[in-house]
Motif scaffolding. Structure first.
Motif, PDB file in Angstrom:
ATOM      1  N   GLU A   8       0.774  -1.186  -0.046  1.00  0.00           N
ATOM      2  CA  GLU A   8      -0.124   0.162  -0.065  1.00  0.00           C
ATOM      3  C   GLU A   8       0.541   1.774  -0.081  1.00  0.00           C
ATOM      4  O   GLU A   8       0.629   2.025  -0.227  1.00  0.00           O
ATOM      5  CB  GLU A   8      -0.875   0.453   1.120  1.00  0.00           C
ATOM      6  CG  GLU A   8      -1.558   1.567   1.817  1.00  0.00           C
ATOM      7  CD  GLU A   8      -2.589   1.217   0.639  1.00  0.00           C
ATOM      8  OE1 GLU A   8      -3.037   0.675   0.102  1.00  0.00           O
ATOM      9  OE2 GLU A   8      -3.594   2.369   0.405  1.00  0.00           O
ATOM     10  N   TRP A  50      -7.606   6.068   5.214  1.00  0.00           N
ATOM     11  CA  TRP A  50      -8.183   5.206   3.730  1.00  0.00           C
ATOM     12  C   TRP A  50      -9.301   6.314   3.412  1.00  0.00           C
ATOM     13  O   TRP A  50      -9.817   6.411   2.126  1.00  0.00           O
ATOM     14  CB  TRP A  50      -7.829   3.529   4.153  1.00  0.00           C
ATOM     15  CG  TRP A  50      -8.263   3.439   2.841  1.00  0.00           C
ATOM     16  CD1 TRP A  50      -7.549   3.497   1.308  1.00  0.00           C
ATOM     17  CD2 TRP A  50      -9.750   2.811   2.403  1.00  0.00           C
ATOM     18  NE1 TRP A  50      -7.978   2.673   0.200  1.00  0.00           N
ATOM     19  CE2 TRP A  50      -9.324   2.279   1.052  1.00  0.00           C
ATOM     20  CE3 TRP A  50     -11.384   2.351   2.973  1.00  0.00           C
ATOM     21  CZ2 TRP A  50     -10.687   1.681   0.123  1.00  0.00           C
ATOM     22  CZ3 TRP A  50     -12.056   1.699   2.234  1.00  0.00           C
ATOM     23  CH2 TRP A  50     -11.897   1.489   0.969  1.00  0.00           C
ATOM     24  N   ASN A 340      -6.703 -12.489   3.136  1.00  0.00           N
ATOM     25  CA  ASN A 340      -7.186 -10.708   2.609  1.00  0.00           C
ATOM     26  C   ASN A 340      -8.118 -10.617   1.601  1.00  0.00           C
ATOM     27  O   ASN A 340      -8.786 -10.285   1.204  1.00  0.00           O
ATOM     28  CB  ASN A 340      -5.756  -9.512   2.699  1.00  0.00           C
ATOM     29  CG  ASN A 340      -5.044  -9.403   3.604  1.00  0.00           C
ATOM     30  OD1 ASN A 340      -5.932  -9.721   5.007  1.00  0.00           O
ATOM     31  ND2 ASN A 340      -3.937  -9.189   3.780  1.00  0.00           N
ATOM     32  N   TRP A 341      -7.785 -11.085   0.170  1.00  0.00           N
ATOM     33  CA  TRP A 341      -8.337 -11.366  -0.423  1.00  0.00           C
ATOM     34  C   TRP A 341     -10.527 -11.790  -0.985  1.00  0.00           C
ATOM     35  O   TRP A 341     -10.740 -11.051  -1.080  1.00  0.00           O
ATOM     36  CB  TRP A 341      -8.138 -11.611  -2.100  1.00  0.00           C
ATOM     37  CG  TRP A 341      -7.061 -11.515  -3.377  1.00  0.00           C
ATOM     38  CD1 TRP A 341      -5.757 -11.608  -3.005  1.00  0.00           C
ATOM     39  CD2 TRP A 341      -6.954 -10.129  -3.451  1.00  0.00           C
ATOM     40  NE1 TRP A 341      -4.739 -10.849  -3.246  1.00  0.00           N
ATOM     41  CE2 TRP A 341      -6.062 -10.291  -4.351  1.00  0.00           C
ATOM     42  CE3 TRP A 341      -7.902  -9.407  -4.151  1.00  0.00           C
ATOM     43  CZ2 TRP A 341      -5.675  -8.739  -4.955  1.00  0.00           C
ATOM     44  CZ3 TRP A 341      -7.979  -8.109  -4.873  1.00  0.00           C
ATOM     45  CH2 TRP A 341      -6.663  -7.731  -5.240  1.00  0.00           C
ATOM     46  N   VAL A 344     -11.668  -8.825   1.452  1.00  0.00           N
ATOM     47  CA  VAL A 344     -11.872  -7.321   0.693  1.00  0.00           C
ATOM     48  C   VAL A 344     -13.012  -8.177  -1.082  1.00  0.00           C
ATOM     49  O   VAL A 344     -13.696  -7.293  -0.853  1.00  0.00           O
ATOM     50  CB  VAL A 344     -10.830  -7.162  -0.870  1.00  0.00           C
ATOM     51  CG1 VAL A 344     -11.181  -6.478  -1.664  1.00  0.00           C
ATOM     52  CG2 VAL A 344      -9.832  -6.833   0.469  1.00  0.00           C
ATOM     53  N   VAL A 345     -12.859  -9.283  -1.006  1.00  0.00           N
ATOM     54  CA  VAL A 345     -14.537  -9.434  -1.660  1.00  0.00           C
ATOM     55  C   VAL A 345     -15.260  -9.888  -1.431  1.00  0.00           C
ATOM     56  O   VAL A 345     -16.631  -8.922  -1.542  1.00  0.00           O
ATOM     57  CB  VAL A 345     -14.390 -10.691  -2.710  1.00  0.00           C
ATOM     58  CG1 VAL A 345     -15.206 -11.201  -3.494  1.00  0.00           C
ATOM     59  CG2 VAL A 345     -12.638 -10.775  -4.100  1.00  0.00           C
ATOM     60  N   THR A 347     -16.228  -7.852   1.493  1.00  0.00           N
ATOM     61  CA  THR A 347     -16.922  -6.576   1.905  1.00  0.00           C
ATOM     62  C   THR A 347     -16.724  -5.516   0.881  1.00  0.00           C
ATOM     63  O   THR A 347     -17.168  -4.470   0.809  1.00  0.00           O
ATOM     64  CB  THR A 347     -15.871  -6.046   2.823  1.00  0.00           C
ATOM     65  OG1 THR A 347     -14.381  -6.637   2.162  1.00  0.00           O
ATOM     66  CG2 THR A 347     -15.486  -7.471   3.988  1.00  0.00           C
ATOM     67  N   LEU A 348     -17.047  -6.046  -0.276  1.00  0.00           N
ATOM     68  CA  LEU A 348     -16.366  -5.145  -1.760  1.00  0.00           C
ATOM     69  C   LEU A 348     -16.005  -4.050  -2.120  1.00  0.00           C
ATOM     70  O   LEU A 348     -16.180  -3.048  -1.830  1.00  0.00           O
ATOM     71  CB  LEU A 348     -18.513  -4.704  -1.798  1.00  0.00           C
ATOM     72  CG  LEU A 348     -19.640  -4.961  -1.952  1.00  0.00           C
ATOM     73  CD1 LEU A 348     -20.770  -4.597  -2.128  1.00  0.00           C
ATOM     74  CD2 LEU A 348     -19.736  -6.007  -3.124  1.00  0.00           C
ATOM     75  N   GLY A 349     -14.192  -4.450  -0.566  1.00  0.00           N
ATOM     76  CA  GLY A 349     -12.979  -3.160  -0.708  1.00  0.00           C
ATOM     77  C   GLY A 349     -13.081  -2.722  -0.067  1.00  0.00           C
ATOM     78  O   GLY A 349     -11.638  -2.112   0.848  1.00  0.00           O
ATOM     79  N   TYR A 351     -12.757  -3.528   3.407  1.00  0.00           N
ATOM     80  CA  TYR A 351     -11.529  -4.278   4.027  1.00  0.00           C
ATOM     81  C   TYR A 351      -9.931  -4.535   3.324  1.00  0.00           C
ATOM     82  O   TYR A 351      -9.086  -4.235   4.115  1.00  0.00           O
ATOM     83  CB  TYR A 351     -11.506  -6.341   4.375  1.00  0.00           C
ATOM     84  CG  TYR A 351     -11.130  -6.940   4.716  1.00  0.00           C
ATOM     85  CD1 TYR A 351     -11.241  -7.326   6.657  1.00  0.00           C
ATOM     86  CD2 TYR A 351      -9.974  -7.549   4.395  1.00  0.00           C
ATOM     87  CE1 TYR A 351     -10.115  -7.450   6.963  1.00  0.00           C
ATOM     88  CE2 TYR A 351      -9.368  -8.045   5.347  1.00  0.00           C
ATOM     89  CZ  TYR A 351      -9.065  -8.280   7.309  1.00  0.00           C
ATOM     90  OH  TYR A 351      -8.009  -9.130   7.882  1.00  0.00           O
ATOM     91  N   TRP A 352      -9.447  -3.345   2.738  1.00  0.00           N
ATOM     92  CA  TRP A 352      -8.155  -3.460   2.146  1.00  0.00           C
ATOM     93  C   TRP A 352      -7.875  -2.245   3.201  1.00  0.00           C
ATOM     94  O   TRP A 352      -6.287  -2.924   2.977  1.00  0.00           O
ATOM     95  CB  TRP A 352      -8.288  -2.449   0.524  1.00  0.00           C
ATOM     96  CG  TRP A 352      -6.964  -1.974   0.239  1.00  0.00           C
ATOM     97  CD1 TRP A 352      -6.766  -0.892   0.738  1.00  0.00           C
ATOM     98  CD2 TRP A 352      -6.463  -3.264  -0.736  1.00  0.00           C
ATOM     99  NE1 TRP A 352      -5.559  -1.148  -0.451  1.00  0.00           N
ATOM    100  CE2 TRP A 352      -5.709  -2.301  -1.418  1.00  0.00           C
ATOM    101  CE3 TRP A 352      -7.191  -4.244  -1.769  1.00  0.00           C
ATOM    102  CZ2 TRP A 352      -4.237  -2.577  -2.409  1.00  0.00           C
ATOM    103  CZ3 TRP A 352      -5.848  -4.569  -2.636  1.00  0.00           C
ATOM    104  CH2 TRP A 352      -5.067  -4.229  -2.829  1.00  0.00           C
TER     105      TRP A 352
END
Length: 404
Positions: A8, A50, A340-341, A344-345, A347-349, A351-352
């Motif tokens: 990041e 963020w 993580n992936w 992220v998917v 939570t629709l992003g 969780y990034w």
């Protein structure tokens, strides 16, 4: 030294320098110090930074990016604790904005030249490509001069000539492209010639990739500095090619296994009385197999390459006074990547930010530093030259991770 950070941040690294000044060795020849690296950030804290950055970027149509970047880096650096002391990041967002503006002007001129004529666009591209090593050097200087530990600013001692030598491997596929362009105007060239030329360019770029990465790492890790201390880099070109072939082998193995499995299924169907006409189920399996393989590759290859490259680069950075040890385990990183992936998917992003913090913590805390130089000894040595913010902007726009 350059701080280890998450992707990041775009700058994974480690926060200490290797001593080249023999005076440090004679002052405390028997002293031994272990500098522990910790990351104290949390996903919930970074999430607030963020989401605010994201909203302001949308509202300002991207103009807020330099301020967003500085806020992000200050958070990650400030939570990177080395021997009980956090790192600091001191860049001025206004200087970054001026640097981005300058780089934007260069690319605007390139775009305008391309619309004027193909030759003008190509010449403009060559000019920008020629400036890129200078931007690389300037970016490294800017980032290091604005990073501190215990009140001391870091530095980067790389020369402009060294930056151009570091990117020398890029000229190999470039020469192939230029040679091909001299033949493009020939109308008698068959279409297959263009495909062959493209294949040669791809193979040339593929073959010099480990050489390019080694050159860049050598340029960076030989020139990080804190006070009068400077890093050295001892990894060989052969070790980078060895790692490269392992990564390629890991990528090819699932393809070979899945191809063999699909072939065996189809062969069994043909010899099992289906008269050469596979069922719809087998056709679907044969069609989905490449997709499954690609998903496996995307999940496995990057964690493997990241873990092995970090261990190789940082374990080979140091000298008789200081040694880095990096033990980033592939299995742990693979599990974290999958987790993580998935989150992220799901939570629709959203969780990034949590994923970025988790990745930074794992990569940072895999590094330990053993040194015979007392950290207190460094306090009497200081000084760093601030680079050009345009270099930092150029590094971002070219998409190259120049900090690891």
């Amino acid at each position: 030294m350059k701080p280890l950070t998450s992707p990041e941040m775009g700058n994974p690294g480690a926060p200490v320098v290797a001593a080249q000044d023999s005076t440090y060795q004679t002052q405390q020849p028997d002293a031994s110090h272990q500098l522990r690296v910790e990351f104290t950030g949390s996903g919930s804290e970074y999430f607030r930074i963020w989401i605010v950055n994201l909203l302001l970027l949308i509202v300002t149509l991207g103009i807020y990016y330099p301020w967003a970047k500085v806020r992000r880096l200050r958070y990650f650096y400030g939570n990177t604790v080395v021997d009980g002391e956090p790192l600091g990041f001191h860049a001025n967002p206004v200087k970054l904005l001026k640097g981005y503006f300058l780089v934007g002007v260069l690319f605007s001129l390139y775009s305008a030249a391309g619309k004027f004529s193909a030759t003008a666009g190509f010449l403009a591209f060559l000019i920008i490509a020629a400036l890129w090593p200078a931007l690389l050097k300037s970016s490294m200087q800017f980032r290091m001069a604005n990073t501190s530990w215990r009140g001391l600013r870091f530095g980067f001692k790389g020369s402009l000539g060294g930056a151009y030598r570091a990117v020398l491997p890029l000229f190999v596929p470039g020469m192939v492209i230029l040679a091909a362009l001299t033949q493009v105007a020939d109308p008698e060239r068959p279409p297959s010639w263009y495909l062959k030329t493209l294949g040669v360019v791809f193979l040339a770029a593929f073959a010099v990739l480990p050489w390019l990465v080694w050159n860049l790492k050598q340029y960076q890790h030989n020139h990080y500095a804190l006070a009068s201390l400077q890093t050295t880099f001892k990894a060989t070109l052969g070790s980078f090619y060895k790692l490269f072939f392992k990564i390629v082998g890991l990528a090819l193995l699932p393809l070979l296994v899945s191809g063999g499995a699909v072939g065996a299924i189809i062969y069994a169907a043909k010899t099992g009385g289906m008269q050469g006409r596979p069922s719809i189920g087998l056709i679907m399996i044969a069609s989905l197999a490449p997709l499954v393989v690609m998903m496996v590759l995307l999940v496995m290859i990057k964690p493997y390459a990241t873990a092995r490259l970090q261990d190789l680069v940082w374990t080979r950075t140091g000298n008789t006074s200081l040694r880095f040890l990096s033990r980033l385990h592939f299995r742990s990183l693979l599990w974290l990547t999958v987790k993580n992936w998935l989150l992220v998917v799901l939570t629709l992003g959203l969780y990034w930010p949590f994923a970025s913090v988790a990745l930074a913590r794992m990569r940072l805390e895999a590094v330990t530093v053993k040194t015979r130089v007392s950290p207190d000894t460094l306090l009497s040595h200081s000084g760093a030259v601030e680079g050009d913010a345009a270099g930092e902007a150029g590094g971002d726009l070219f998409g190259l991770d120049i900090g690891f």
